[in-house]
Design a protein around this motif. Sequence first.
Motif, PDB file in Angstrom:
ATOM      1  N   HIS A  82      -2.263   9.854 -14.888  1.00 23.45           N
ATOM      2  CA  HIS A  82      -0.904   9.397 -14.615  1.00 23.45           C
ATOM      3  C   HIS A  82      -0.881   7.895 -14.304  1.00 23.45           C
ATOM      4  O   HIS A  82      -0.097   7.141 -14.893  1.00 23.45           O
ATOM      5  N   PHE A  83      -1.735   7.466 -13.386  1.00 26.46           N
ATOM      6  CA  PHE A  83      -1.683   6.054 -12.991  1.00 26.46           C
ATOM      7  C   PHE A  83      -2.147   5.128 -14.109  1.00 26.46           C
ATOM      8  O   PHE A  83      -1.590   4.049 -14.297  1.00 26.46           O
ATOM      9  N   GLY A  84      -3.146   5.554 -14.852  1.00 28.04           N
ATOM     10  CA  GLY A  84      -3.594   4.736 -15.987  1.00 28.04           C
ATOM     11  C   GLY A  84      -2.422   4.472 -16.941  1.00 28.04           C
ATOM     12  O   GLY A  84      -2.164   3.333 -17.341  1.00 28.04           O
TER      13      GLY A  84
ATOM     14  N   ARG B 270      -7.054  13.348  -9.142  1.00 23.77           N
ATOM     15  CA  ARG B 270      -6.481  14.152 -10.225  1.00 23.77           C
ATOM     16  C   ARG B 270      -5.283  13.478 -10.880  1.00 23.77           C
ATOM     17  O   ARG B 270      -4.829  13.882 -11.927  1.00 23.77           O
ATOM     18  N   GLN B 271      -4.779  12.428 -10.237  1.00 24.44           N
ATOM     19  CA  GLN B 271      -3.642  11.720 -10.840  1.00 24.44           C
ATOM     20  C   GLN B 271      -4.078  10.461 -11.596  1.00 24.44           C
ATOM     21  O   GLN B 271      -3.262   9.587 -11.866  1.00 24.44           O
ATOM     22  N   SER B 272      -5.364  10.368 -11.931  1.00 24.32           N
ATOM     23  CA  SER B 272      -5.807   9.107 -12.529  1.00 24.32           C
ATOM     24  C   SER B 272      -5.218   8.896 -13.934  1.00 24.32           C
ATOM     25  O   SER B 272      -4.926   7.763 -14.309  1.00 24.32           O
TER      26      SER B 272
ATOM     27  N   VAL C 129       0.852  -1.187   0.000  1.00 21.27           N
ATOM     28  CA  VAL C 129       0.000   0.000   0.000  1.00 21.27           C
ATOM     29  C   VAL C 129       0.888   1.237   0.000  1.00 21.27           C
ATOM     30  O   VAL C 129       1.724   1.419   0.884  1.00 21.27           O
ATOM     31  N   ASP C 130       0.709   2.059  -1.015  1.00 23.59           N
ATOM     32  CA  ASP C 130       1.479   3.300  -1.196  1.00 23.59           C
ATOM     33  C   ASP C 130       0.553   4.425  -0.751  1.00 23.59           C
ATOM     34  O   ASP C 130      -0.454   4.702  -1.396  1.00 23.59           O
ATOM     35  N   TYR C 131       0.833   5.027   0.391  1.00 24.16           N
ATOM     36  CA  TYR C 131      -0.095   6.042   0.897  1.00 24.16           C
ATOM     37  C   TYR C 131       0.612   7.125   1.685  1.00 24.16           C
ATOM     38  O   TYR C 131       1.784   7.004   2.014  1.00 24.16           O
ATOM     39  N   SER C 132      -0.129   8.164   1.939  1.00 22.04           N
ATOM     40  CA  SER C 132       0.333   9.390   2.588  1.00 22.04           C
ATOM     41  C   SER C 132       1.228  10.180   1.628  1.00 22.04           C
ATOM     42  O   SER C 132       0.794  11.148   1.035  1.00 22.04           O
ATOM     43  N   ALA C 133       2.481   9.758   1.489  1.00 21.19           N
ATOM     44  CA  ALA C 133       3.387  10.285   0.455  1.00 21.19           C
ATOM     45  C   ALA C 133       3.367  11.798   0.255  1.00 21.19           C
ATOM     46  O   ALA C 133       3.195  12.269  -0.865  1.00 21.19           O
ATOM     47  N   PRO C 134       3.538  12.563   1.315  1.00 21.28           N
ATOM     48  CA  PRO C 134       3.556  14.013   1.112  1.00 21.28           C
ATOM     49  C   PRO C 134       4.858  14.439   0.425  1.00 21.28           C
ATOM     50  O   PRO C 134       5.857  13.729   0.494  1.00 21.28           O
ATOM     51  N   ASN C 135       4.790  15.585  -0.234  1.00 19.50           N
ATOM     52  CA  ASN C 135       6.021  16.187  -0.722  1.00 19.50           C
ATOM     53  C   ASN C 135       6.629  16.931   0.447  1.00 19.50           C
ATOM     54  O   ASN C 135       6.085  17.928   0.894  1.00 19.50           O
ATOM     55  N   VAL C 136       7.718  16.419   0.973  1.00 24.12           N
ATOM     56  CA  VAL C 136       8.266  17.035   2.175  1.00 24.12           C
ATOM     57  C   VAL C 136       9.039  18.299   1.819  1.00 24.12           C
ATOM     58  O   VAL C 136       9.272  18.585   0.647  1.00 24.12           O
TER      59      VAL C 136
ATOM     60  N   LEU D  81      -1.411  -1.024  -4.209  1.00 23.67           N
ATOM     61  CA  LEU D  81      -2.490  -0.039  -4.143  1.00 23.67           C
ATOM     62  C   LEU D  81      -1.878   1.344  -4.005  1.00 23.67           C
ATOM     63  O   LEU D  81      -1.036   1.565  -3.134  1.00 23.67           O
ATOM     64  N   TYR D  82      -2.302   2.265  -4.849  1.00 23.44           N
ATOM     65  CA  TYR D  82      -1.832   3.647  -4.784  1.00 23.44           C
ATOM     66  C   TYR D  82      -2.976   4.501  -4.270  1.00 23.44           C
ATOM     67  O   TYR D  82      -3.947   4.723  -4.991  1.00 23.44           O
ATOM     68  N   VAL D  83      -2.859   4.942  -3.027  1.00 22.18           N
ATOM     69  CA  VAL D  83      -3.930   5.741  -2.453  1.00 22.18           C
ATOM     70  C   VAL D  83      -3.597   7.205  -2.732  1.00 22.18           C
ATOM     71  O   VAL D  83      -2.864   7.853  -1.972  1.00 22.18           O
ATOM     72  N   VAL D  84      -4.092   7.694  -3.846  1.00 18.02           N
ATOM     73  CA  VAL D  84      -3.696   9.023  -4.341  1.00 18.02           C
ATOM     74  C   VAL D  84      -4.914   9.739  -4.940  1.00 18.02           C
ATOM     75  O   VAL D  84      -5.801   9.110  -5.528  1.00 18.02           O
ATOM     76  N   ASP D  85      -4.917  11.033  -4.770  1.00 18.68           N
ATOM     77  CA  ASP D  85      -5.896  11.958  -5.338  1.00 18.68           C
ATOM     78  C   ASP D  85      -6.374  11.580  -6.752  1.00 18.68           C
ATOM     79  O   ASP D  85      -5.574  11.195  -7.591  1.00 18.68           O
TER      80      ASP D  85
ATOM     81  N   THR E  77      10.296   7.987 -11.969  1.00 15.53           N
ATOM     82  CA  THR E  77      10.495   7.466 -10.613  1.00 15.53           C
ATOM     83  C   THR E  77       9.467   6.388 -10.301  1.00 15.53           C
ATOM     84  O   THR E  77       9.792   5.355  -9.727  1.00 15.53           O
ATOM     85  N   ASP E  78       8.217   6.616 -10.694  1.00 15.22           N
ATOM     86  CA  ASP E  78       7.193   5.615 -10.399  1.00 15.22           C
ATOM     87  C   ASP E  78       7.466   4.300 -11.119  1.00 15.22           C
ATOM     88  O   ASP E  78       7.185   3.223 -10.576  1.00 15.22           O
ATOM     89  N   LEU E  79       8.024   4.368 -12.325  1.00 18.17           N
ATOM     90  CA  LEU E  79       8.359   3.121 -13.029  1.00 18.17           C
ATOM     91  C   LEU E  79       9.482   2.389 -12.294  1.00 18.17           C
ATOM     92  O   LEU E  79       9.406   1.180 -12.062  1.00 18.17           O
TER      93      LEU E  79
ATOM     94  N   ASN F  47       5.508   4.646   2.544  1.00 18.62           N
ATOM     95  CA  ASN F  47       5.279   6.085   2.431  1.00 18.62           C
ATOM     96  C   ASN F  47       6.240   6.639   1.367  1.00 18.62           C
ATOM     97  O   ASN F  47       7.402   6.891   1.647  1.00 18.62           O
ATOM     98  N   HIS F  48       5.717   6.792   0.173  1.00 16.72           N
ATOM     99  CA  HIS F  48       6.538   7.179  -0.974  1.00 16.72           C
ATOM    100  C   HIS F  48       6.704   8.703  -0.985  1.00 16.72           C
ATOM    101  O   HIS F  48       6.093   9.421  -1.781  1.00 16.72           O
ATOM    102  N   LEU F  49       7.550   9.182  -0.090  1.00 21.12           N
ATOM    103  CA  LEU F  49       7.728  10.626   0.074  1.00 21.12           C
ATOM    104  C   LEU F  49       8.182  11.322  -1.202  1.00 21.12           C
ATOM    105  O   LEU F  49       9.019  10.786  -1.926  1.00 21.12           O
ATOM    106  N   GLY F  50       7.656  12.505  -1.405  1.00 20.09           N
ATOM    107  CA  GLY F  50       8.215  13.362  -2.447  1.00 20.09           C
ATOM    108  C   GLY F  50       9.404  14.089  -1.830  1.00 20.09           C
ATOM    109  O   GLY F  50       9.237  15.108  -1.189  1.00 20.09           O
ATOM    110  N   ASP F  51      10.589  13.502  -1.986  1.00 15.47           N
ATOM    111  CA  ASP F  51      11.757  14.078  -1.298  1.00 15.47           C
ATOM    112  C   ASP F  51      12.884  14.370  -2.277  1.00 15.47           C
ATOM    113  O   ASP F  51      14.050  14.353  -1.918  1.00 15.47           O
TER     114      ASP F  51
ATOM    115  N   LEU G 297      11.266  12.505 -14.717  1.00 12.72           N
ATOM    116  CA  LEU G 297       9.978  12.989 -14.202  1.00 12.72           C
ATOM    117  C   LEU G 297       9.382  12.048 -13.145  1.00 12.72           C
ATOM    118  O   LEU G 297       9.895  10.961 -12.889  1.00 12.72           O
ATOM    119  N   TYR G 298       8.292  12.541 -12.591  1.00 15.21           N
ATOM    120  CA  TYR G 298       7.497  11.775 -11.627  1.00 15.21           C
ATOM    121  C   TYR G 298       7.251  10.342 -12.120  1.00 15.21           C
ATOM    122  O   TYR G 298       7.435   9.368 -11.392  1.00 15.21           O
ATOM    123  N   ALA G 299       6.869  10.239 -13.403  1.00 16.71           N
ATOM    124  CA  ALA G 299       6.554   8.923 -13.966  1.00 16.71           C
ATOM    125  C   ALA G 299       7.786   8.023 -14.016  1.00 16.71           C
ATOM    126  O   ALA G 299       7.685   6.810 -13.821  1.00 16.71           O
TER     127      ALA G 299
END
Length: 593
Positions: free
Chosen positions: A350-352, A346-348, A119-126, A340-344, A322-324, A159-163, A318-320
Amino acid sequence: MNDVELLRDALAHAARSLGAPSDVAPIVERPRDPSFGDWTTNLALTLAKPLGKKPRDIATALIAALDLNALHVAAAEIAGPGFINLRLRDNWLGRQLAAAAGDKRLGIEPVAEPRKYLVDYSAPNVAKPMHVGHIRSTVIGDALYRTLKFLGHSVVGDNHLGDWGTQFGMIIYGFKLGFEKHPELFPSAPSASTLEHLGELGTIYQKVYKLTKENPAVRDMVLNETAMLHAGNRMSINLWENIRKRCLVGIDEIYGRLGMTFDETLGESFYHRELSGVVRELLDRGIARQSEGAVGVFFDDDPKATPLLVQKQDGAFLYATTDLATIKYRIERWHPDAILYVVDHRQSLHFGQLFKTAKRWLGLDGVELTHVSFGTVLGDDGKPFKTRSGDTVGLESLLDEAVNRALSIVTANDDAKPDGPELSAEQRQRVAEAVGIGAIKYADLSQNRTSDYVFSYDKMLAMNGNTATYMQYAHARVRSIFARGEGRGNRGEGIGEERQTIALAHPAERALGLELLQFAEALDNVVSDYRPNHLTNYLFALANRYSTFYEECPVLKAETPELKRNRLALCDLTARTLRQGLNLLGIEVVEKM
Ligand code: ARG
């Protein structure tokens, strides 16, 4: 399989034996009016067309084909045009309840085939403070994590931080600018150890952010700092490490308050060395191609689709990308059955695109990749929740406000007790923390996650209605019965444990008992479409059943000692189910409030 699934299965089997199509999917519901029975199905009506027979005749045949005994059905009736109403045997319900009462897991068996979930969740951009927008991923992710684990799955919370993004370029830029040139960036005076000033990170971030908006030259310098960091410049890396460390201390404080931990906090930075390799491989395999100096993955089957960019003209990843790299790492490291990516929401897009690309690249047969998306937290005005001045609301101040308000409620409630206040100042504070934070979490979890919701302290802290406060209060109310020395160890825990059965003579007892036995189903529903609101709905229904039971069935003043013990066992099982359910939502209960 939970009880409803067994019933649906049996009905489907019976239907097929009458010639129904093999994909028949019976719908089973609980009738609103309990005099119609415990379950009802319209299956016979839906089969009228395919079977070319009268629904009532089909209903008769279905009932004949069911093994009613094995299903613990006492009576099966045909109602109206062809509904089938089933009533379960009271003594079976009683034994099931006694078994649940005697079980630490409340009768919930671990799944027969555990899966491994990541489960990938929380993940704030610190480097910027956590804000209201981080609530949803954090709270929904935590609830799913806990529920999956309780059901016996193996779960890794990451917690996949944006760091590793531009926000660090901003802080480094602000930091390097120094105090002399731009003292306004540093609200406190410099001291010997430069890193101490990182305490003001949030302020530095906001000020530099403003400067970048006003002055394109600053924006370029920030981008340059980010590029230097990504290129591995010693000083940049050194600063970054220290800034990151400081950020983690800050967010860990919030997670501590929220009562959550992660198995992994790798963050985007963890993968940065892999990115050029990912792009090279995608190019070599013909999955990505060059276009106008950039590199992207194109979806030729859909001519309207935009490409998924994995490298910009200037060479930046890019973000993508890193996700790959992250998917590849997770597959190799954990061999998950599902990520599971528990994300807003608005990123659908991207995930698709990410999932499609990852499958082309890595195959991933049998691996479920799901974007568990959610809507926006809104203010009263129906727009994304902001402060009056239009700033985003910091998560910490949000928690503080909820706890403060909870404290007033707890204080007023305690002061108003007929026998005088029960709680010390510290107890009140502790209860307020559980109530305030519980309220925020529950308000979020009780929404269907895909909808937006309006953030309202008044609503979330209401003592009545579908709120954590109501549920915590219901729990404390049940527990107060035991505070008078009933049950074992004076706490009443497990009073039903040694019972062979729990009698359900009164309709309110029966309704409560039936509800208690549906906990398993509620948990399965949470997992089947990753929606914690199935569980909040269940807990709300349970608390309401208890309330009716409590009004109609005297417990401590029951007519006979046996009846009293029987009812105490129902009370105890209710309290434990509420507590377990809230715990799976990450919400604490209290003994008194
Ligand atoms: N840090 C990202 C954001 O704040 C969310 C990351 C979600 N997880 C992921 N693997 N992309 O938008």
